[in-house]
Design a protein around this motif. Structure first.
Motif, PDB file in Angstrom:
ATOM      1  N   LEU A  94     -50.107 -22.513  -6.973  1.00 62.49           N
ATOM      2  CA  LEU A  94     -49.893 -23.870  -7.026  1.00 62.49           C
ATOM      3  C   LEU A  94     -47.818 -24.086  -7.542  1.00 62.49           C
ATOM      4  O   LEU A  94     -47.123 -24.991  -6.926  1.00 62.49           O
ATOM      5  N   ILE A 110     -53.778 -32.056  -9.953  1.00 66.59           N
ATOM      6  CA  ILE A 110     -54.330 -31.186  -9.743  1.00 66.59           C
ATOM      7  C   ILE A 110     -54.846 -31.226 -11.383  1.00 66.59           C
ATOM      8  O   ILE A 110     -56.191 -31.294 -11.869  1.00 66.59           O
ATOM      9  N   LYS A 124     -58.929 -25.255  -3.727  1.00 65.40           N
ATOM     10  CA  LYS A 124     -57.305 -26.754  -4.098  1.00 65.40           C
ATOM     11  C   LYS A 124     -57.684 -28.660  -3.565  1.00 65.40           C
ATOM     12  O   LYS A 124     -56.730 -29.356  -3.436  1.00 65.40           O
ATOM     13  N   PHE A 175     -59.059 -32.008  -3.965  1.00 65.55           N
ATOM     14  CA  PHE A 175     -58.550 -32.746  -5.326  1.00 65.55           C
ATOM     15  C   PHE A 175     -58.417 -34.199  -4.409  1.00 65.55           C
ATOM     16  O   PHE A 175     -57.602 -34.169  -3.733  1.00 65.55           O
ATOM     17  N   GLN A 183     -53.367 -21.062 -12.956  1.00 64.95           N
ATOM     18  CA  GLN A 183     -53.422 -21.094 -10.891  1.00 64.95           C
ATOM     19  C   GLN A 183     -51.392 -21.242 -10.526  1.00 64.95           C
ATOM     20  O   GLN A 183     -50.474 -21.765  -9.763  1.00 64.95           O
ATOM     21  N   GLN A 195     -58.261 -31.598 -13.326  1.00 63.25           N
ATOM     22  CA  GLN A 195     -59.228 -30.572 -13.812  1.00 63.25           C
ATOM     23  C   GLN A 195     -58.876 -30.392 -15.538  1.00 63.25           C
ATOM     24  O   GLN A 195     -60.384 -31.020 -16.458  1.00 63.25           O
ATOM     25  N   THR A 229     -55.214 -33.929  -2.635  1.00 66.47           N
ATOM     26  CA  THR A 229     -55.024 -32.434  -1.262  1.00 66.47           C
ATOM     27  C   THR A 229     -55.672 -31.200  -1.549  1.00 66.47           C
ATOM     28  O   THR A 229     -56.901 -31.883  -1.541  1.00 66.47           O
TER      29      THR A 229
END
Length: 165
Positions: A42, A22, A83, A85, A39, A26, A68
């Motif tokens: 996570l 992730i 989330k 991704f 985050q 990002q 995910t």
């Protein structure tokens, strides 16, 4: 080439790979100024997502996390899609990773009588916008979100999916 993607419910053993995937997408791919500390969900996926009608899934290719998706229960038979991704090499028609993840989440929602799935995304994720629209999500305004929807500071575009029985 083995193109078999397996979608599984999240287990803590996947946490480092989930975080790395992730953050890489990002930060490196989309240059979004978001960090690990932005985050906290996570770091505690089980207690944040895997409760009530929510859940978190990973897409695996040879035991490597390549995607995910999560549903966060926001009450009143509504959920937030979070989330979502997929690693760059696993996007598109060959692997269909995003479709497998989204269908898993929608099937989960249907079985739990969730009526609406909402999501927020950044303006940069143009391919994601097309994907959501192609899969039945309708663009909505910020003020049309349910009261418990967790708007992230990077979210500027919002969608709703009406779950059919």
């Amino acid at each position: 080439m083995n193109t078999e993607i397996v979608v599984k419910e999240y287990h803590g053993v996947y946490q480092p790979q989930v975080m790395d995937l992730i953050l890489q997408i990002q930060q490196d791919e989309y240059h979004i100024p978001i960090s690990r500390s932005d985050q906290p969900d996570l770091l505690d996926i089980e207690n944040f997502y895997q409760k009530n009608k929510g859940n978190f899934w990973v897409a695996l290719h040879h035991d490597q996390v390549v995607g995910t998706v999560a549903l966060l229960d926001i009450e009143n038979n509504q959920a937030a899609l979070r989330k979502m991704f997929v690693a760059k090499d696993y996007r598109g028609k060959i692997f269909k990773t995003a479709a497998f993840l989204l269908n898993t989440a929608i099937d989960w929602a249907r079985k739990r009588k969730i009526q609406g799935i909402y999501l927020g995304t950044t303006l940069q994720f143009k391919a994601a916008h097309r994907f959501y629209e192609k899969n039945g999500f309708q663009s909505i305004l910020l003020e049309d979100l349910p009261p418990k929807f967790p708007v992230m500071k990077v979210d500027k575009k919002f969608y709703k999916y009406t779950v059919q029985k």
